[in-house]
Design a protein around this motif. Structure first.
Motif, PDB file in Angstrom:
ATOM      1  N   ARG A  94       0.999  -1.083   0.011  1.00  0.00           N
ATOM      2  CA  ARG A  94      -0.181  -0.002  -0.153  1.00  0.00           C
ATOM      3  C   ARG A  94       0.914   1.318  -0.006  1.00  0.00           C
ATOM      4  NH1 ARG A  94      -5.153   1.040   0.944  1.00  0.00           N
ATOM      5  NH2 ARG A  94      -5.824   2.984   2.069  1.00  0.00           N
ATOM      6  N   PHE A  95       0.559   2.217  -0.817  1.00  0.00           N
ATOM      7  CA  PHE A  95       1.517   3.482  -1.035  1.00  0.00           C
ATOM      8  C   PHE A  95       0.706   4.640  -0.494  1.00  0.00           C
ATOM      9  CE2 PHE A  95       3.114   6.785  -4.087  1.00  0.00           C
ATOM     10  CZ  PHE A  95       4.312   6.922  -3.044  1.00  0.00           C
ATOM     11  N   VAL A  96       1.234   5.146   0.343  1.00  0.00           N
ATOM     12  CA  VAL A  96       0.752   6.533   1.109  1.00  0.00           C
ATOM     13  C   VAL A  96       1.515   7.650   0.420  1.00  0.00           C
ATOM     14  CG1 VAL A  96      -0.135   7.568   3.195  1.00  0.00           C
ATOM     15  CG2 VAL A  96      -0.348   5.270   2.909  1.00  0.00           C
ATOM     16  N   PHE A  97       1.107   8.656  -0.037  1.00  0.00           N
ATOM     17  CA  PHE A  97       1.935   9.826  -0.411  1.00  0.00           C
ATOM     18  C   PHE A  97       1.421  10.926   0.417  1.00  0.00           C
ATOM     19  CE2 PHE A  97       2.291  13.386  -3.527  1.00  0.00           C
ATOM     20  CZ  PHE A  97       3.716  13.236  -3.554  1.00  0.00           C
ATOM     21  N   GLY A  98       2.383  11.655   1.276  1.00  0.00           N
ATOM     22  CA  GLY A  98       1.885  12.719   1.929  1.00  0.00           C
ATOM     23  C   GLY A  98       1.875  12.602   3.666  1.00  0.00           C
ATOM     24  N   PRO A  99       1.446  13.549   4.371  1.00  0.00           N
ATOM     25  CA  PRO A  99       1.086  14.741   3.577  1.00  0.00           C
ATOM     26  C   PRO A  99       1.771  15.809   2.801  1.00  0.00           C
ATOM     27  CG  PRO A  99       0.326  14.808   6.015  1.00  0.00           C
ATOM     28  CD  PRO A  99       1.853  13.695   5.657  1.00  0.00           C
ATOM     29  N   VAL A 100       1.246  16.032   1.856  1.00  0.00           N
ATOM     30  CA  VAL A 100       2.018  17.270   0.938  1.00  0.00           C
ATOM     31  C   VAL A 100       1.127  18.306   0.533  1.00  0.00           C
ATOM     32  CG1 VAL A 100       3.440  15.169  -0.399  1.00  0.00           C
ATOM     33  CG2 VAL A 100       1.134  15.898  -1.408  1.00  0.00           C
ATOM     34  N   GLY A 101       1.840  19.526   0.311  1.00  0.00           N
ATOM     35  CA  GLY A 101       1.172  20.869   0.186  1.00  0.00           C
ATOM     36  C   GLY A 101       1.693  21.516  -0.986  1.00  0.00           C
ATOM     37  N   GLY A 102       1.930  22.799  -1.056  1.00  0.00           N
ATOM     38  CA  GLY A 102       2.488  23.267  -2.400  1.00  0.00           C
ATOM     39  C   GLY A 102       1.538  23.928  -3.266  1.00  0.00           C
ATOM     40  N   GLY A 103       0.123  23.598  -3.119  1.00  0.00           N
ATOM     41  CA  GLY A 103      -0.717  23.919  -3.924  1.00  0.00           C
ATOM     42  C   GLY A 103      -1.381  25.399  -3.721  1.00  0.00           C
ATOM     43  N   GLN A 104      -0.879  26.013  -2.754  1.00  0.00           N
ATOM     44  CA  GLN A 104      -1.302  27.170  -2.373  1.00  0.00           C
ATOM     45  C   GLN A 104      -0.715  28.240  -3.259  1.00  0.00           C
ATOM     46  OE1 GLN A 104       0.810  25.631  -0.681  1.00  0.00           O
ATOM     47  NE2 GLN A 104      -0.177  24.791   1.131  1.00  0.00           N
ATOM     48  N   SER A 105      -1.252  29.555  -3.372  1.00  0.00           N
ATOM     49  CA  SER A 105      -0.824  30.641  -4.154  1.00  0.00           C
ATOM     50  C   SER A 105      -1.016  31.796  -3.321  1.00  0.00           C
ATOM     51  CB  SER A 105      -1.520  30.685  -5.250  1.00  0.00           C
ATOM     52  OG  SER A 105      -0.647  31.846  -6.170  1.00  0.00           O
ATOM     53  N   SER A 106      -0.149  32.560  -3.332  1.00  0.00           N
ATOM     54  CA  SER A 106      -0.625  34.117  -2.436  1.00  0.00           C
ATOM     55  C   SER A 106      -1.743  34.880  -3.451  1.00  0.00           C
ATOM     56  CB  SER A 106       0.893  35.080  -2.558  1.00  0.00           C
ATOM     57  OG  SER A 106       1.995  34.385  -1.756  1.00  0.00           O
ATOM     58  N   PRO A 107      -2.380  35.226  -2.326  1.00  0.00           N
ATOM     59  CA  PRO A 107      -3.563  36.155  -3.003  1.00  0.00           C
ATOM     60  C   PRO A 107      -2.948  37.379  -3.614  1.00  0.00           C
ATOM     61  CG  PRO A 107      -4.124  35.266  -0.902  1.00  0.00           C
ATOM     62  CD  PRO A 107      -2.705  35.075  -0.946  1.00  0.00           C
ATOM     63  N   TRP A 108      -3.344  37.902  -4.802  1.00  0.00           N
ATOM     64  CA  TRP A 108      -2.920  38.683  -5.492  1.00  0.00           C
ATOM     65  C   TRP A 108      -2.998  40.128  -4.983  1.00  0.00           C
ATOM     66  CZ3 TRP A 108      -0.290  39.267 -10.080  1.00  0.00           C
ATOM     67  CH2 TRP A 108       0.061  38.038 -10.818  1.00  0.00           C
ATOM     68  N   ARG A 109      -4.205  40.279  -4.068  1.00  0.00           N
ATOM     69  CA  ARG A 109      -3.882  41.470  -3.387  1.00  0.00           C
ATOM     70  C   ARG A 109      -3.123  41.656  -2.127  1.00  0.00           C
ATOM     71  NH1 ARG A 109     -10.461  43.167  -2.731  1.00  0.00           N
ATOM     72  NH2 ARG A 109     -11.255  43.189  -4.852  1.00  0.00           N
ATOM     73  N   LEU A 110      -2.732  40.382  -1.727  1.00  0.00           N
ATOM     74  CA  LEU A 110      -1.632  40.576  -0.659  1.00  0.00           C
ATOM     75  C   LEU A 110      -0.057  40.689  -1.191  1.00  0.00           C
ATOM     76  CD1 LEU A 110      -3.162  38.089   1.830  1.00  0.00           C
ATOM     77  CD2 LEU A 110      -3.639  40.453   1.393  1.00  0.00           C
ATOM     78  N   ARG A 111      -0.183  40.493  -2.674  1.00  0.00           N
ATOM     79  CA  ARG A 111       1.107  40.797  -3.195  1.00  0.00           C
ATOM     80  C   ARG A 111       1.697  42.061  -3.148  1.00  0.00           C
ATOM     81  NH1 ARG A 111       1.420  36.127  -7.925  1.00  0.00           N
ATOM     82  NH2 ARG A 111       0.587  34.486  -6.684  1.00  0.00           N
ATOM     83  N   ASN A 112       0.833  43.131  -2.827  1.00  0.00           N
ATOM     84  CA  ASN A 112       1.204  44.745  -2.782  1.00  0.00           C
ATOM     85  C   ASN A 112       2.226  44.738  -1.642  1.00  0.00           C
ATOM     86  OD1 ASN A 112       1.163  47.438  -3.063  1.00  0.00           O
ATOM     87  ND2 ASN A 112      -0.338  47.408  -1.127  1.00  0.00           N
ATOM     88  N   GLY A 113       3.476  45.218  -2.195  1.00  0.00           N
ATOM     89  CA  GLY A 113       4.703  45.715  -1.549  1.00  0.00           C
ATOM     90  C   GLY A 113       5.584  44.585  -1.279  1.00  0.00           C
ATOM     91  N   PHE A 114       5.458  43.527  -2.090  1.00  0.00           N
ATOM     92  CA  PHE A 114       6.304  42.513  -1.934  1.00  0.00           C
ATOM     93  C   PHE A 114       7.505  43.156  -2.719  1.00  0.00           C
ATOM     94  CE2 PHE A 114       4.215  38.175  -2.782  1.00  0.00           C
ATOM     95  CZ  PHE A 114       3.537  38.240  -1.423  1.00  0.00           C
ATOM     96  N   PRO A 115       8.836  42.471  -2.325  1.00  0.00           N
ATOM     97  CA  PRO A 115      10.058  43.112  -2.941  1.00  0.00           C
ATOM     98  C   PRO A 115      10.218  42.359  -4.451  1.00  0.00           C
ATOM     99  CG  PRO A 115      10.601  41.149  -1.399  1.00  0.00           C
ATOM    100  CD  PRO A 115       9.259  41.439  -1.176  1.00  0.00           C
ATOM    101  N   ASP A 116      11.057  42.641  -5.217  1.00  0.00           N
ATOM    102  CA  ASP A 116      11.254  42.337  -6.675  1.00  0.00           C
ATOM    103  C   ASP A 116      11.191  40.870  -6.572  1.00  0.00           C
ATOM    104  OD1 ASP A 116      10.806  44.892  -7.541  1.00  0.00           O
ATOM    105  OD2 ASP A 116      13.101  45.310  -7.834  1.00  0.00           O
ATOM    106  N   ARG A 117      11.976  40.405  -5.997  1.00  0.00           N
ATOM    107  CA  ARG A 117      12.146  38.844  -5.659  1.00  0.00           C
ATOM    108  C   ARG A 117      10.998  37.984  -5.614  1.00  0.00           C
ATOM    109  NH1 ARG A 117      12.743  35.910  -1.287  1.00  0.00           N
ATOM    110  NH2 ARG A 117      13.754  33.487  -1.586  1.00  0.00           N
ATOM    111  N   GLY A 118       9.946  38.861  -4.791  1.00  0.00           N
ATOM    112  CA  GLY A 118       8.714  38.035  -4.395  1.00  0.00           C
ATOM    113  C   GLY A 118       7.819  38.042  -5.547  1.00  0.00           C
ATOM    114  N   TRP A 119       7.736  39.037  -6.421  1.00  0.00           N
ATOM    115  CA  TRP A 119       6.978  38.769  -7.591  1.00  0.00           C
ATOM    116  C   TRP A 119       7.507  37.998  -8.453  1.00  0.00           C
ATOM    117  CZ3 TRP A 119       2.401  41.099  -8.341  1.00  0.00           C
ATOM    118  CH2 TRP A 119       2.005  42.162  -7.417  1.00  0.00           C
ATOM    119  N   LYS A 120       8.633  37.871  -8.778  1.00  0.00           N
ATOM    120  CA  LYS A 120       9.068  36.975  -9.614  1.00  0.00           C
ATOM    121  C   LYS A 120       9.092  35.439  -9.214  1.00  0.00           C
ATOM    122  CE  LYS A 120      13.083  40.119 -11.138  1.00  0.00           C
ATOM    123  NZ  LYS A 120      14.343  40.351 -10.977  1.00  0.00           N
TER     124      LYS A 120
END
Length: 405
Positions: free
Chosen positions: A129-155
């Motif tokens: 039996r193969f159990v994978f996880g827990p895994v994440g990584g599917g989240q994305s920063s909400p666009w409105r909360l990206r305001n003020g990010f450093p340049d590195r953050g936008w990229k």
């Protein structure tokens, strides 16, 4: 049961994924299962063997050191090329595990670390039996909360968005998900990356764990000092410490004796220091740098509330540690923290449709309410300890075996 645990990251006495890989495997053995851990020997063998010489060792715990010939792991400090190393390590692990299974006949193969869905395992379809996880990584920063990010953050966020989209069609990821008997994910955003025809075997579970609740006395804000807030984590823009600074700036003239400690280091330290200076918070904010894991207990004990406004953390093990020390947690409704924190042990700030300013105001209001009501603070402190008890490795292994093995 006979369990093969795949844990590229696995080390005793460490935090984050390193500690999680070790603690889960060791706890499985303590609960009577025969556990073989496949890990990266060039990264962890020395530390694990040194630990074995000086500590009690679970009777049923064994390790297999798997390495890539001619390519030792680059380590976690200067980790250039570690993702490429991890991917090749995983690909070569399949033959090693197949040979081990022929000898030991495992009941379960469990992929423990790393915990990112788009970095697949190749250990499905071998029989157990193969159990994978827990895994994440599917989240994305909400666009409105990206305001003020450093340049590195936008990229970085743009690259992350593309990778999450591509992972939906990555044949290696799809092969891993198709061969898994159980897919454990840390939040609904990650579950949505799983193709609809496999979502009936995908379950949302928290990937945050807690040590045994600590014995330090509960703290009461306002008794001998003001409200003491703590953030601990790597200083990356997506960890959200800038949101905490914006929130506390609204309270600096309203809450006597307010203090904010930022523990950690990282590429955005200068960015955060500049925000603190612009907000006139030099007398309130204290940057203490990286604190050794063994010394974090003193830091938790000296504070009242733990703030962790991460934008896309799958886990955040400091949350479990903070709750074990009786610190209520203030976080956003994003990623793993938004799953594990509830009204009994902290406060979760809604983000949908909200601007950065609105989220900071909501966080400020929540922290002010906690700090002004000693009865509520005491209740949340008790609730945090109780929640930590349910997040213990002992309890979590029992849940894994009963529900998914």
């Amino acid at each position: 049961m006979r369990i093969l645990a795949s844990a590229y990251a696995c080390e005793p006495g460490a935090g984050s994924e390193l500690g999680k890989g070790w603690n889960l495997a060791a706890e499985m053995a303590r609960q009577g299962h025969d556990v073989t851990v496949l890990t990266c020997g060039s990264h962890h063998r020395e530390a694990i063997e040194r630990y074995r010489e000086t500590h009690d060792w679970p009777d049923r715990l064994d390790f297999v050191w798997h390495d890539i010939p001619g390519w030792p792991g680059p380590g976690y400090v200067n980790a250039k090329g570690i993702r490429q190393h991890y991917y090749v390590w995983q690909m070569k692990a399949r033959r090693v595990v197949a040979e081990l299974h022929a000898q030991n006949r495992y009941d379960v193969i469990h992929h423990l670390t790393w915990t990112v869905l788009r970095w697949p395992s190749f250990l499905g379809g071998l029989g157990p039996r193969f159990v994978f996880g827990p895994v994440g990584g599917g989240q994305s920063s909400p666009w409105r909360l990206r305001n003020g990010f450093p340049d590195r953050g936008w990229k970085f966020e743009a690259k992350r968005d593309v990778l999450n989209m591509v992972s939906r069609f990555d044949p290696m990821v799809l092969r891993c998900l198709g061969q898994a008997d159980v897919i454990l994910v840390t939040d609904e955003a990650t579950r949505r990356i799983v193709p609809p025809w496999w979502r009936d075997k995908a379950f949302v579970v928290t990937d945050i764990y807690a040590p045994s609740p600590a014995g330090d006395a509960q703290r009461q804000a306002g008794a001998n000092r003001g409200l003491a807030i703590l953030f601990a984590g790597r200083l990356e823009y997506w960890k959200g410490a800038q949101l905490a600074l914006g929130a506390l700036a609204q309270l600096k003239d309203r809450v006597p004796g307010l203090s904010f400690t930022i523990a950690g280091s990282g590429p955005e330290e200068g960015y955060l220091r500049a925000i603190a200076a612009d907000l006139g918070m030099q007398d309130i904010v204290r940057f203490v740098g990286s604190v050794p894991h063994a010394e974090m207990n003193k830091l938790y004990a000296a504070h009242d509330v733990f703030v962790f406004p991460s934008l896309h953390d799958s886990a955040g093990q400091a949350i479990g540690e903070a709750m074990a020390h009786g610190l209520p947690v203030a976080c956003l409704d994003l990623g793993g923290p938004g799953v594990v924190v509830d009204a009994t042990c902290g406060v979760v700030i809604p983000t949908k449709g909200r601007s950065r300013a609105a989220v900071e105001t909501a966080l400020a209001h929540a922290l002010a309410e906690i700090g002004s009501d000693t009865g509520r603070l005491a209740s949340l402190q008790s609730g945090a300890r109780a929640r930590a008890g349910r997040l213990s490795y002992e309890q979590r292994v029992q849940d894994l075996v009963r529900s998914y093995y």
